[in-house]
Design an enzyme around this catalytic site. Structure first.
Site, PDB file in Angstrom:
ATOM      1  N   GLY A  10       0.833  -1.201   0.000  1.00  0.00           N
ATOM      2  CA  GLY A  10       0.000   0.000   0.000  1.00  0.00           C
ATOM      3  C   GLY A  10       0.868   1.251   0.000  1.00  0.00           C
ATOM      4  O   GLY A  10       2.109   1.175   0.023  1.00  0.00           O
ATOM      5  N   GLN A  11       0.215   2.411  -0.005  1.00  0.00           N
ATOM      6  CA  GLN A  11       0.953   3.682  -0.041  1.00  0.00           C
ATOM      7  C   GLN A  11       1.932   3.779   1.133  1.00  0.00           C
ATOM      8  O   GLN A  11       3.111   4.051   0.962  1.00  0.00           O
ATOM      9  CB  GLN A  11      -0.010   4.857   0.099  1.00  0.00           C
ATOM     10  CG  GLN A  11      -1.092   4.942  -0.943  1.00  0.00           C
ATOM     11  CD  GLN A  11      -1.831   6.273  -0.824  1.00  0.00           C
ATOM     12  OE1 GLN A  11      -1.341   7.277  -1.329  1.00  0.00           O
ATOM     13  NE2 GLN A  11      -2.953   6.295  -0.159  1.00  0.00           N
ATOM     14  N   ALA A  59      -5.068  -2.103   5.290  1.00  0.00           N
ATOM     15  CA  ALA A  59      -6.452  -1.739   5.607  1.00  0.00           C
ATOM     16  C   ALA A  59      -7.298  -1.888   4.359  1.00  0.00           C
ATOM     17  O   ALA A  59      -6.789  -1.835   3.234  1.00  0.00           O
ATOM     18  CB  ALA A  59      -6.530  -0.291   6.112  1.00  0.00           C
ATOM     19  N   THR A  61      -9.360   0.203   2.375  1.00  0.00           N
ATOM     20  CA  THR A  61      -9.392   1.675   2.344  1.00  0.00           C
ATOM     21  C   THR A  61     -10.360   2.257   1.310  1.00  0.00           C
ATOM     22  O   THR A  61     -10.394   3.467   1.129  1.00  0.00           O
ATOM     23  CB  THR A  61      -7.986   2.241   2.058  1.00  0.00           C
ATOM     24  OG1 THR A  61      -7.499   1.644   0.859  1.00  0.00           O
ATOM     25  CG2 THR A  61      -7.029   1.994   3.193  1.00  0.00           C
ATOM     26  N   THR A 100      -7.258   6.388  11.195  1.00  0.00           N
ATOM     27  CA  THR A 100      -7.727   7.426  10.291  1.00  0.00           C
ATOM     28  C   THR A 100      -8.555   8.529  10.960  1.00  0.00           C
ATOM     29  O   THR A 100      -9.226   8.277  11.972  1.00  0.00           O
ATOM     30  CB  THR A 100      -8.593   6.757   9.188  1.00  0.00           C
ATOM     31  OG1 THR A 100      -9.264   7.769   8.436  1.00  0.00           O
ATOM     32  CG2 THR A 100      -9.646   5.834   9.775  1.00  0.00           C
ATOM     33  N   ASP A 101      -8.543   9.697  10.345  1.00  0.00           N
ATOM     34  CA  ASP A 101      -9.421  10.811  10.751  1.00  0.00           C
ATOM     35  C   ASP A 101     -10.894  10.428  10.608  1.00  0.00           C
ATOM     36  O   ASP A 101     -11.757  11.033  11.241  1.00  0.00           O
ATOM     37  CB  ASP A 101      -9.123  12.042   9.883  1.00  0.00           C
ATOM     38  CG  ASP A 101      -9.164  11.729   8.397  1.00  0.00           C
ATOM     39  OD1 ASP A 101      -8.546  10.727   7.984  1.00  0.00           O
ATOM     40  OD2 ASP A 101      -9.818  12.469   7.626  1.00  0.00           O
ATOM     41  N   TYR A 124     -16.403   2.434   6.625  1.00  0.00           N
ATOM     42  CA  TYR A 124     -14.931   2.396   6.711  1.00  0.00           C
ATOM     43  C   TYR A 124     -14.484   2.934   8.074  1.00  0.00           C
ATOM     44  O   TYR A 124     -13.712   2.283   8.790  1.00  0.00           O
ATOM     45  CB  TYR A 124     -14.329   3.221   5.566  1.00  0.00           C
ATOM     46  CG  TYR A 124     -12.873   3.568   5.750  1.00  0.00           C
ATOM     47  CD1 TYR A 124     -11.868   2.604   5.610  1.00  0.00           C
ATOM     48  CD2 TYR A 124     -12.482   4.877   6.072  1.00  0.00           C
ATOM     49  CE1 TYR A 124     -10.530   2.938   5.786  1.00  0.00           C
ATOM     50  CE2 TYR A 124     -11.149   5.214   6.238  1.00  0.00           C
ATOM     51  CZ  TYR A 124     -10.172   4.243   6.095  1.00  0.00           C
ATOM     52  OH  TYR A 124      -8.852   4.573   6.269  1.00  0.00           O
ATOM     53  N   LYS A 128     -12.665   0.894  11.149  1.00  0.00           N
ATOM     54  CA  LYS A 128     -11.350   1.293  11.666  1.00  0.00           C
ATOM     55  C   LYS A 128     -11.448   1.585  13.167  1.00  0.00           C
ATOM     56  O   LYS A 128     -10.545   1.222  13.926  1.00  0.00           O
ATOM     57  CB  LYS A 128     -10.840   2.533  10.924  1.00  0.00           C
ATOM     58  CG  LYS A 128     -10.463   2.302   9.464  1.00  0.00           C
ATOM     59  CD  LYS A 128      -9.220   1.451   9.267  1.00  0.00           C
ATOM     60  CE  LYS A 128      -7.965   2.119   9.760  1.00  0.00           C
ATOM     61  NZ  LYS A 128      -6.766   1.261   9.493  1.00  0.00           N
ATOM     62  N   TRP A 149      -6.005  12.001   5.101  1.00  0.00           N
ATOM     63  CA  TRP A 149      -5.857  12.375   3.688  1.00  0.00           C
ATOM     64  C   TRP A 149      -4.500  11.932   3.120  1.00  0.00           C
ATOM     65  O   TRP A 149      -3.731  12.739   2.574  1.00  0.00           O
ATOM     66  CB  TRP A 149      -6.024  13.897   3.544  1.00  0.00           C
ATOM     67  CG  TRP A 149      -7.386  14.408   3.853  1.00  0.00           C
ATOM     68  CD1 TRP A 149      -8.374  13.803   4.569  1.00  0.00           C
ATOM     69  CD2 TRP A 149      -7.925  15.682   3.459  1.00  0.00           C
ATOM     70  NE1 TRP A 149      -9.479  14.611   4.650  1.00  0.00           N
ATOM     71  CE2 TRP A 149      -9.230  15.774   3.976  1.00  0.00           C
ATOM     72  CE3 TRP A 149      -7.415  16.752   2.720  1.00  0.00           C
ATOM     73  CZ2 TRP A 149     -10.038  16.887   3.780  1.00  0.00           C
ATOM     74  CZ3 TRP A 149      -8.216  17.862   2.536  1.00  0.00           C
ATOM     75  CH2 TRP A 149      -9.522  17.923   3.052  1.00  0.00           C
TER      76      TRP A 149
HETATM   77  N1  LIG Z   1      -5.675   6.510   2.225  1.00  0.00           N
HETATM   78  C1  LIG Z   1      -6.046   7.487   3.052  1.00  0.00           C
HETATM   79  O1  LIG Z   1      -6.484   8.586   2.642  1.00  0.00           O
HETATM   80  C2  LIG Z   1      -5.912   7.286   4.541  1.00  0.00           C
HETATM   81  C3  LIG Z   1      -6.262   8.340   5.387  1.00  0.00           C
HETATM   82  C4  LIG Z   1      -6.131   8.164   6.756  1.00  0.00           C
HETATM   83  C5  LIG Z   1      -5.666   6.969   7.262  1.00  0.00           C
HETATM   84  N2  LIG Z   1      -5.364   5.948   6.423  1.00  0.00           N
HETATM   85  C6  LIG Z   1      -4.889   4.687   7.016  1.00  0.00           C
HETATM   86  O2  LIG Z   1      -3.518   4.579   6.705  1.00  0.00           O
HETATM   87  C7  LIG Z   1      -3.164   3.197   6.572  1.00  0.00           C
HETATM   88  C8  LIG Z   1      -2.458   2.984   5.241  1.00  0.00           C
HETATM   89  O3  LIG Z   1      -3.361   3.357   4.204  1.00  0.00           O
HETATM   90  P1  LIG Z   1      -2.910   3.371   2.682  1.00  0.00           P
HETATM   91  O4  LIG Z   1      -3.509   4.581   2.064  1.00  0.00           O
HETATM   92  O5  LIG Z   1      -1.439   3.109   2.600  1.00  0.00           O
HETATM   93  O6  LIG Z   1      -3.722   2.120   2.162  1.00  0.00           O
HETATM   94  P2  LIG Z   1      -3.643   1.395   0.730  1.00  0.00           P
HETATM   95  O7  LIG Z   1      -2.706   2.110  -0.171  1.00  0.00           O
HETATM   96  O8  LIG Z   1      -5.033   1.157   0.295  1.00  0.00           O
HETATM   97  O9  LIG Z   1      -2.958   0.026   1.125  1.00  0.00           O
HETATM   98  C9  LIG Z   1      -3.618  -0.896   1.948  1.00  0.00           C
HETATM   99  C10 LIG Z   1      -2.849  -2.185   1.937  1.00  0.00           C
HETATM  100  O10 LIG Z   1      -3.622  -3.144   2.643  1.00  0.00           O
HETATM  101  C11 LIG Z   1      -3.637  -4.332   1.880  1.00  0.00           C
HETATM  102  N3  LIG Z   1      -4.830  -5.145   2.102  1.00  0.00           N
HETATM  103  C12 LIG Z   1      -6.123  -4.771   1.997  1.00  0.00           C
HETATM  104  N4  LIG Z   1      -6.925  -5.837   2.189  1.00  0.00           N
HETATM  105  C13 LIG Z   1      -6.098  -6.895   2.429  1.00  0.00           C
HETATM  106  C14 LIG Z   1      -6.312  -8.273   2.689  1.00  0.00           C
HETATM  107  N5  LIG Z   1      -7.552  -8.795   2.753  1.00  0.00           N
HETATM  108  N6  LIG Z   1      -5.238  -9.067   2.870  1.00  0.00           N
HETATM  109  C15 LIG Z   1      -3.992  -8.567   2.779  1.00  0.00           C
HETATM  110  N7  LIG Z   1      -3.708  -7.273   2.542  1.00  0.00           N
HETATM  111  C16 LIG Z   1      -4.770  -6.452   2.363  1.00  0.00           C
HETATM  112  C17 LIG Z   1      -3.606  -3.871   0.435  1.00  0.00           C
HETATM  113  O11 LIG Z   1      -3.201  -4.947  -0.372  1.00  0.00           O
HETATM  114  P3  LIG Z   1      -3.300  -4.885  -1.971  1.00  0.00           P
HETATM  115  O12 LIG Z   1      -2.088  -4.074  -2.369  1.00  0.00           O
HETATM  116  O13 LIG Z   1      -3.241  -6.290  -2.400  1.00  0.00           O
HETATM  117  O14 LIG Z   1      -4.605  -4.204  -2.272  1.00  0.00           O
HETATM  118  C18 LIG Z   1      -2.598  -2.749   0.522  1.00  0.00           C
HETATM  119  O15 LIG Z   1      -1.293  -3.223   0.437  1.00  0.00           O
HETATM  120  C19 LIG Z   1      -4.465   2.422   6.724  1.00  0.00           C
HETATM  121  O16 LIG Z   1      -4.575   1.996   8.058  1.00  0.00           O
HETATM  122  C20 LIG Z   1      -5.543   3.448   6.447  1.00  0.00           C
HETATM  123  O17 LIG Z   1      -6.746   3.130   7.105  1.00  0.00           O
HETATM  124  C21 LIG Z   1      -5.458   6.096   5.065  1.00  0.00           C
END
Ligand SMILES: NC(=O)c1ccc[n+]([C@@H]2O[C@H](COP(=O)([O-])OP(=O)(O)OC[C@H]3O[C@@H](n4cnc5c(N)ncnc54)[C@H](OP(=O)(O)O)[C@@H]3O)[C@@H](O)[C@H]2O)c1
Length: 302
Positions: A10-11, A59, A61, A100-101, A124, A128, A149
């Site tokens: 993920g990111q 997550a 997401t 997350t926010d 979502y 969380k 974000w």
């Molecule tokens: N994105 C936002 O705007 C945001 C904002 C606030 C907080 N957050 C939090 O920050 C954290 C990182 O978010 P991110 O944006 O980096 O998320 P992301 O880019 O969507 O990456 C999520 C990762 O989780 C993996 N995943 C999801 N379902 C899975 C499953 N069933 N089994 C194994 N792996 C799984 C995904 O795998 P795949 O690569 O195979 O899909 C991906 O590698 C999370 O806790 C998120 O809730 C995100």
């Protein structure tokens, strides 16, 4: 030290892989090798890897899709962190989790504090919040970093969505009543690493208060963020079609999931407990736009 990183693709996960490799022996399974929605597979993986530190950057997401797939969202965002936390609690293993926010209601116009009771508006956020609560109740040495974000130069996020629209559309319509702090994934990774490297995580996490906000400083509306992306890329010579970024209220752009209007996060605890004062969101955005512009120019080079 053996480290398990979930969500390495993920990111945020991508930004954590290299620094965690420097810290210890890293195992970073992907969804194919470890599906987090399979609780037994997760328990087996924990037993076989026996990590001494667990970092959960995984997550579900997709905020809108979660409304029609609540079971999957809860399995990944609530059940999996609970399994990690129970396993960690039984063995005294530190767990670093990311949240997350969107766990907050978004009411008011002051920054949310970590002590505020979550009141999520969508599935979502609720899933969380359930994960955060399970970790807090588990007794595991833990730190929950709540960010907002999140974006990166690649992948699916607000920045890449604006970029993709700006390549072809003269006019973009973006909501101006959702306020938060756009935060690059590398910034959260850097904060996580600074905390992890500050000393023994058992002690560091114990003095953290359990949950700590980790985001860029300053605030922007989604509209301001979109403007900064488009203006910044045009300034860097990218060929974009967009001439106007129009403000619209959220009510004019209905989505399956309701979003909080106020996503401001108080960063006082991060500063007080760890002495970390992140940069302003515009400063943090610059290197990401530099990277995007380099890629865009390579693509358009003859
Ligand atoms: N994105 C936002 O705007 C945001 C904002 C606030 C907080 N957050 C939090 O920050 C954290 C990182 O978010 P991110 O944006 O980096 O998320 P992301 O880019 O969507 O990456 C999520 C990762 O989780 C993996 N995943 C999801 N379902 C899975 C499953 N069933 N089994 C194994 N792996 C799984 C995904 O795998 P795949 O690569 O195979 O899909 C991906 O590698 C999370 O806790 C998120 O809730 C995100």
């Amino acid at each position: 030290m053996k480290i398990l990183l979930a969500g390495a693709h993920g990111q945020l996960g991508r930004a954590l892989v290299q620094p965690l490799k420097h810290m210890g022996e890293l195992t970073a399974p992907n969804r194919k090798t470890l599906d987090l929605s399979d609780g037994q597979a997760l328990k087996d993986a924990l037993e076989s890897i026996r990590p001494e530190l667990v970092v959960n950057a995984a997550a579900y997401t997709d905020v809108d899709r979660a409304e029609s797939e609540p079971r999957q969202a809860y399995l990944v965002n609530a059940a999996a962190p609970e399994i990690m936390a129970r396993w960690a609690a039984a063995r005294g293993v530190p767990l670093l989790h990311v949240s997350t926010d969107y766990v907050y209601s978004g009411a008011g116009d002051t920054p949310h504090k970590e002590s505020e009771v979550p009141a999520p508006l969508n599935t979502y956020g609720a899933s969380k919040a359930a994960g955060d609560e399970a970790i807090a109740q588990s007794g595991a040495p833990h730190l929950i970093l709540r960010t907002s974000w999140l974006y990166d130069a690649t992948g699916h996020n607000f920045l890449t969505a604006i970029l993709s629209a700006a390549r072809t559309r003269e006019e973009l319509r973006v909501v101006d009543d959702q306020i938060g702090a756009p935060t690059p994934a590398v910034l959260v990774a850097a904060i996580a690493m600074e905390i992890l490297q500050a000393g023994d995580p058992h002690q560091t996490f114990a003095t953290s208060g359990g949950t700590v906000h980790a985001a860029a400083t300053g605030t922007a509306s989604r509209h301001e963020f979109a403007r900064a992306i488009v203006d910044g890329l045009l300034k860097r010579g990218c060929a974009l079609e967009t001439k106007r970024v129009i403000r619209v209220p959220s009510g004019e752009m209905p989505t399956p999931a309701k979003r909080p209007l106020n996503s401001r996060l108080s960063l006082a605890r991060l500063s007080e407990r760890f002495g970390i004062d992140p940069p302003d969101w515009r400063t943090a955005l610059r290197p990401v736009l530099d990277a995007v512009a380099r890629t865009e120019k390579k693509k358009s080079a003859p």
